[in-house]
Design a protein around this motif. Structure first.
Motif, short mmCIF file in Angstrom:
data_model
loop_
_atom_site.label_atom_id
_atom_site.label_comp_id
_atom_site.label_asym_id
_atom_site.label_seq_id
_atom_site.Cartn_x
_atom_site.Cartn_y
_atom_site.Cartn_z
N ILE A 1 8.56 0.79 1.01
CA ILE A 1 8.92 -0.26 1.98
C ILE A 1 8.31 -1.61 1.59
CG2 ILE A 1 9.22 1.31 3.93
CD1 ILE A 1 6.36 0.55 4.81
N LYS A 2 7.96 -1.77 0.31
CA LYS A 2 7.32 -3.02 -0.10
C LYS A 2 8.24 -4.22 0.05
CE LYS A 2 8.38 -2.61 -5.06
NZ LYS A 2 7.80 -2.55 -6.42
N ASN A 3 9.55 -3.99 0.01
CA ASN A 3 10.51 -5.09 0.16
C ASN A 3 11.05 -5.21 1.58
OD1 ASN A 3 10.43 -5.91 -2.60
ND2 ASN A 3 11.74 -4.16 -3.12
N VAL A 4 10.50 -4.42 2.49
CA VAL A 4 10.91 -4.47 3.90
C VAL A 4 10.03 -5.47 4.62
CG1 VAL A 4 11.21 -3.16 6.03
CG2 VAL A 4 11.69 -2.08 3.82
N SER A 5 10.62 -6.38 5.38
CA SER A 5 9.84 -7.40 6.07
C SER A 5 9.00 -6.79 7.19
CB SER A 5 10.76 -8.48 6.66
OG SER A 5 11.46 -7.98 7.79
N GLU A 6 7.97 -7.55 7.58
CA GLU A 6 7.10 -7.09 8.67
C GLU A 6 7.89 -6.95 9.97
OE1 GLU A 6 6.33 -9.70 6.73
OE2 GLU A 6 4.63 -8.94 5.55
N ARG A 7 8.88 -7.83 10.17
CA ARG A 7 9.69 -7.75 11.39
C ARG A 7 10.50 -6.46 11.43
NH1 ARG A 7 9.68 -13.16 9.98
NH2 ARG A 7 11.39 -12.85 8.52
N THR A 8 11.06 -6.07 10.28
CA THR A 8 11.85 -4.84 10.23
C THR A 8 10.97 -3.62 10.44
OG1 THR A 8 13.39 -5.90 8.69
CG2 THR A 8 13.48 -3.51 8.85
N ILE A 9 9.80 -3.62 9.81
CA ILE A 9 8.85 -2.52 10.01
C ILE A 9 8.50 -2.38 11.48
CG2 ILE A 9 6.46 -1.78 9.61
CD1 ILE A 9 6.68 -3.03 6.81
N THR A 10 8.20 -3.51 12.11
CA THR A 10 7.82 -3.50 13.53
C THR A 10 8.98 -3.06 14.41
OG1 THR A 10 6.25 -5.30 13.12
CG2 THR A 10 6.90 -4.91 15.41
N PHE A 11 10.19 -3.54 14.12
CA PHE A 11 11.36 -3.17 14.93
C PHE A 11 11.57 -1.66 14.91
CE2 PHE A 11 15.87 -2.04 15.09
CZ PHE A 11 16.18 -2.49 16.37
N TYR A 12 11.55 -1.05 13.74
CA TYR A 12 11.81 0.39 13.66
C TYR A 12 10.66 1.21 14.25
CZ TYR A 12 16.21 0.01 11.19
OH TYR A 12 17.52 -0.26 10.89
N ALA A 13 9.45 0.71 14.14
CA ALA A 13 8.32 1.39 14.78
C ALA A 13 8.49 1.38 16.30
CB ALA A 13 7.01 0.71 14.39
N LEU A 14 8.91 0.24 16.83
CA LEU A 14 9.13 0.12 18.27
C LEU A 14 10.31 0.97 18.73
CD1 LEU A 14 8.60 -3.73 18.64
CD2 LEU A 14 7.12 -1.94 19.55
N ALA A 15 11.39 0.98 17.95
CA ALA A 15 12.56 1.78 18.31
C ALA A 15 12.22 3.27 18.31
CB ALA A 15 13.71 1.50 17.33
#
Length: 308
Positions: free
Chosen positions: A183-197
């Motif tokens: 996930i090194k190319n995944v943005s912090e926003r995307t990481i956070t969104f999927y964690a929240l979902a």
């Protein structure tokens, strides 16, 4: 906010420390929104469900308005779901531990997570400096002064186990965000969104199993306002800055900066809810702040190597 831009080492360190402090302070505002909800009779699982659901919705809308795609590859999605389970699991284990041990002891045990982060990083052959180890020991000592249980408190083994599981879940979340190449190319926003979902789905299922209305206790505009506040400040803001900090200065130092969470919660409790502030707590605050300042001003000879 993203770590994809090119920054100098000093800029990365500054941004990482600032984001780590903001993450701790914002997460420490939990009592500001959660305590009124609990006093209104909102069950914990209802509160957690809306906290994650509103956060995921608001963050998702923000991303779409900024032209960011919510889609991700199947390879990345699997790990993002795991991250969501780890982050949500940390909350579940912590709340469950309250049934068996005093909240002060639970807080102390959960703050073992900087130790777990450092030990796991050692297993991965990344060695924190002696300054970082000293900061870990000092902040843990400060946390003991801040949240030590009263004499004769009822302490049961399952509660200790659950609190340690909470710390381990959080530690693994920080390390995966920092170290995983998947996930090194995944943005912090995307990481956070999927964690929240992921957390939203988990808490929805848990509430269905528990039984009862999904909006139990949420009766007034003030209740909804507190849920929105809970979603924005100690959730979206905290998780975004946490991910940036972990990537910029590493999970070990980020975990130490998490000490601002209990400090903020205690100050809010004292200033707004009339909770007592003893000399032990004052000494604990002073020790924690001194340890963080020492870590920031003395980054150690390994500062130029991989983040820890």
């Amino acid at each position: 906010m993203t770590s994809k831009r090119s920054y100098s080492l000093s800029d990365r360190r500054l941004i990482g420390y600032l984001c780590g402090i903001v993450a701790g302070i914002s997460y420490g505002t939990n009592p500001l929104f959660a305590k009124p909800l609990m006093e209104s009779g909102v069950p914990v699982l209802v509160m957690l469900f809306f906290r994650y659901a509103l956060s995921a919705t608001l963050l998702g809308i923000w991303m779409l308005l900024n032209g960011e795609k919510l889609s991700t590859s199947r390879r990345e999605l699997g790990l993002l779901v795991v991250l969501g389970l780890l982050f949500a699991g940390s909350s579940v284990f912590l709340f469950a531990s309250y049934e068996f041990i005093p909240s002060g002891l639970a807080t102390t045990l959960v703050y073992l997570y900087p130790v777990f982060v450092a030990l796991i990083m050692v297993l991965l052959h990344f060695y924190p400096s002696w300054q970082t180890w000293l900061s870990i020991v000092a902040t843990f000592g400060g946390i003991i002064l801040l949240s030590s249980p009263s004499q004769g408190a009822d302490i049961q083994l399952p509660g200790i186990f659950l609190a340690v599981l909470s710390a381990l879940s959080y530690a693994h979340y920080l390390i995966i965000v920092n170290r995983s190449s998947r996930i090194k190319n995944v943005s912090e926003r995307t990481i956070t969104f999927y964690a929240l979902a992921t957390g939203t789905v988990l808490f929805f299922i848990m509430r269905l199993i528990q039984g009862g209305s999904l909006v139990e206790g949420v009766d007034t505009p003030a209740d909804w306002a507190n849920l929105v506040g809970l979603a924005i400040v100690p959730t979206i803001l905290s998780m975004l800055t946490l991910a940036v900090s972990s990537r910029f200065i590493g999970p070990t130092k980020t975990s130490i900066l998490g000490v601002f969470e209990p400090l903020t919660a205690i100050l809010i409790g004292t200033a707004l809810f009339g909770e007592p502030l003893t000399w032990k707590m004052g000494l604990g605050i002073a020790i924690c702040v001194a340890a963080v300042v020492f870590m920031i001003l003395k980054p150690g000879s390994s500062a130029s190597s991989s983040p820890q």
